[in-house]
Design an enzyme around this catalytic site. Sequence first.
Site, PDB file in Angstrom:
ATOM      1  N   ASP A 226     -10.720   3.141   4.305  1.00 13.14           N
ATOM      2  CA  ASP A 226     -11.125   1.734   4.148  1.00 13.14           C
ATOM      3  C   ASP A 226     -12.648   1.612   4.041  1.00 13.14           C
ATOM      4  O   ASP A 226     -13.160   0.592   3.597  1.00 13.14           O
ATOM      5  CB  ASP A 226     -10.661   0.911   5.366  1.00 13.14           C
TER       6      ASP A 226
ATOM      7  N   GLN B 133      -4.348  -1.346   9.836  1.00 14.37           N
ATOM      8  CA  GLN B 133      -4.319  -2.662   9.208  1.00 14.37           C
ATOM      9  C   GLN B 133      -4.925  -3.710  10.138  1.00 14.37           C
ATOM     10  O   GLN B 133      -4.539  -3.821  11.294  1.00 14.37           O
ATOM     11  CB  GLN B 133      -2.863  -3.023   8.854  1.00 14.37           C
TER      12      GLN B 133
ATOM     13  N   LYS C  71       0.845  -1.205   0.000  1.00 14.19           N
ATOM     14  CA  LYS C  71       0.000   0.000   0.000  1.00 14.19           C
ATOM     15  C   LYS C  71       0.879   1.253   0.000  1.00 14.19           C
ATOM     16  O   LYS C  71       0.634   2.198  -0.756  1.00 14.19           O
ATOM     17  CB  LYS C  71      -0.928  -0.006   1.229  1.00 14.19           C
TER      18      LYS C  71
END
Length: 289
Positions: free
Chosen positions: A120, A97, A53
Amino acid sequence: MTARIIDGKALSDQVKAQVSQRVDELKARGITPGLAVVLVGEDPASQVYVRNKAAACEKAGLHSRVIRLAADIGEEQLLDLVRDLNHDASVHGILVQLPLPKHMNSSKVIETIAAGKDVDGFHISNAGLLMTGQPLFRPCTPYGIMKMLESENVSLWGAEAVVVGASNIVGKPMAMLMLAAGATVTLCNSKTRDLGAQTRRADVLVVATGKPGMVTGDMIKPGAVVIDVGINRNEQGKLVGDVDFESARKVASAITPVPGGVGPMTIAMLLVNTLEAAERSAVQVPVTQ
Ligand code: NDP
């Protein structure tokens, strides 16, 4: 029939090139889109995801900041860090994460991220906005799948769509996005009786269970479009999806491979979400929590 392979890598490159162009436009106005990625612990898969990412951000011209924390850090310390990032004007997107260590409450951590920086799309406000048809951030994996279907000219209007797997991060938002696009959606889980009877009705079949090769060719309607979200390692250590690719490709009209299908699109859409958060910040007052 041999299915057309949907090339997620090529499409993700196109999306990233478009992002890069919009990043340049924003930089010309004095704003560099910034993503903060928080990694707690040393889970090997998470480390790879975070590295990928960050690398994708840098390549597209976004600024990325990876914050690595020890696995035994207290939850309150993590929440304080997230609150600091909420107030940091150089950070437009925040991603924690998952999975988090067991002593942490993931929902509490996600709800602490300012909804306007939740790239997200997992915050309860963003889930609610998606559910009510006014999405702010669409979760990256289903968003990437919608882009793939669009680029393949797959019409969802009136189509039978079946989603196997009902997680908050993939299955449920996937169902919402396809419903909003006009499909009749069936959402299956591990309790579904006669899964094959459901999947065989699908014009568009999305599989996200984490069970390698569980959907086989005989469970697919001839000519269906099959999207395989799964990322699993088989006994030989090879990456495989949740769909048995060899039998499925003989029945489907189009199918995503693993690797090279949904995975690259997920990262591309994270860049899109971060860019859009930065674009919104250019016209809005800073988001606070
Ligand atoms: P979860 O484990 O959170 O959810 C799995 C879902 O699948 C659950 O709803 C579960 O049902 C359902 N399920 C499990 N077994 C069956 C079965 N036999 N029949 C029907 N449904 C079943 O997984 P995620 O959604 O997080 O991930 C799914 C897969 O996608 C994983 O392989 C993951 O690695 C991959 N993934 C890939 C991404 C990418 O970018 N390509 C991004 C995110 C995930 P129940 O609710 O009843 O338990």
